[in-house]
Design a protein around this motif. Structure first.
Motif, mmCIF file in Angstrom:
data_model
loop_
_atom_site.group_PDB
_atom_site.id
_atom_site.type_symbol
_atom_site.label_atom_id
_atom_site.label_comp_id
_atom_site.label_asym_id
_atom_site.label_seq_id
_atom_site.Cartn_x
_atom_site.Cartn_y
_atom_site.Cartn_z
ATOM 1 N N ALA A 1 38.247 57.009 65.836
ATOM 2 C CA ALA A 1 39.558 57.155 65.183
ATOM 3 C C ALA A 1 40.351 55.858 65.292
ATOM 4 N N PHE A 2 40.271 55.195 66.454
ATOM 5 C CA PHE A 2 40.940 53.915 66.664
ATOM 6 C C PHE A 2 40.412 52.883 65.672
ATOM 7 N N ARG A 3 39.102 52.817 65.537
ATOM 8 C CA ARG A 3 38.481 51.883 64.582
ATOM 9 C C ARG A 3 38.945 52.178 63.164
ATOM 10 N N ASP A 4 38.840 53.421 62.749
ATOM 11 C CA ASP A 4 39.159 53.782 61.372
ATOM 12 C C ASP A 4 40.625 53.512 61.031
ATOM 13 N N GLU A 5 41.538 53.880 61.931
ATOM 14 C CA GLU A 5 42.965 53.663 61.684
ATOM 15 C C GLU A 5 43.271 52.171 61.546
ATOM 16 N N ASN A 6 42.711 51.372 62.423
ATOM 17 C CA ASN A 6 43.024 49.950 62.398
ATOM 18 C C ASN A 6 42.351 49.219 61.258
ATOM 19 N N LEU A 7 41.161 49.626 60.855
ATOM 20 C CA LEU A 7 40.548 49.026 59.661
ATOM 21 C C LEU A 7 41.409 49.318 58.438
ATOM 22 N N THR A 8 41.925 50.530 58.358
ATOM 23 C CA THR A 8 42.814 50.881 57.245
ATOM 24 C C THR A 8 44.053 49.998 57.263
ATOM 25 N N ASP A 9 44.640 49.805 58.453
ATOM 26 C CA ASP A 9 45.818 48.943 58.568
ATOM 27 C C ASP A 9 45.487 47.503 58.188
ATOM 28 N N PHE A 10 44.331 47.022 58.601
ATOM 29 C CA PHE A 10 43.942 45.649 58.300
ATOM 30 C C PHE A 10 43.796 45.435 56.794
ATOM 31 N N GLU A 11 43.421 46.464 56.084
ATOM 32 C CA GLU A 11 43.180 46.332 54.647
ATOM 33 C C GLU A 11 44.396 46.708 53.805
ATOM 34 N N ALA A 12 45.501 47.070 54.465
ATOM 35 C CA ALA A 12 46.719 47.448 53.751
ATOM 36 C C ALA A 12 47.466 46.209 53.273
ATOM 37 N N GLU A 13 48.203 46.366 52.204
ATOM 38 C CA GLU A 13 49.060 45.293 51.697
ATOM 39 C C GLU A 13 50.242 45.101 52.646
#
Length: 151
Positions: free
Chosen positions: A33-45
């Motif tokens: 969950a930590f990985r998935d949340e932060n990858l999403t944040d990294f790819e956000a505008e």
């Protein structure tokens, strides 16, 4: 070396985040969950995500250069490989980050620290941050907001 995150870093950053089980636990998350949340944040505008690499990924950072409400730069995430904790590597990386990616854009920096993460709070206070207020993250976590002003 610092790299600006893009899709070519996705697999390496995903593997790095998955290995940071202590940080995930502090956040009350599974490593996945930590990985998935932060990858999403990294790819956000709207944010600038950075990867520190010395042979392998050793740290990741997510910056919001101008907060929409207070206008300051927010350090959303700063995760250093767990095996380097207590070695001075995090301080060296933060100093480089501040010099190259923060000071050129802002003079006021903020970040949130989980109340039970006393080690992180001590680290940030050594970097010149001071307590400003309590707040709640978008995820609903209570945090201590720390602030640093560069004059």
């Amino acid at each position: 070396m610092i790299h600006v995150y893009d899709a070519t870093w996705r697999d390496k950053v995903a593997a790095f985040l998955l290995q940071q089980s202590a940080f995930a636990s502090l956040n009350g998350q599974t490593p996945e969950a930590f990985r998935d949340e932060n990858l999403t944040d990294f790819e956000a505008e709207g944010t600038v995500s950075l990867v520190f690499e010395e042979r392998d990924v050793i740290a990741v950072v997510d910056l919001l250069k101008k907060h929409p409400i207070d206008g300051s730069l927010w350090l959303g995430l700063f995760v250093v490989e767990e095996r380097f904790h207590g070695t001075g590597v995090a301080q060296r990386l933060y100093e480089q980050l501040e010099q190259e990616y923060m000071c050129p854009f802002q003079t006021v920096f903020r970040l949130g620290v989980l109340p039970h993460n006393k080690r992180a709070r001590r680290f940030w206070e050594r970097q010149g941050y001071v307590y400003e207020k309590d707040s709640v993250t978008a995820r609903g976590d209570r945090v201590h907001v720390l602030k640093k002003v560069i004059s």
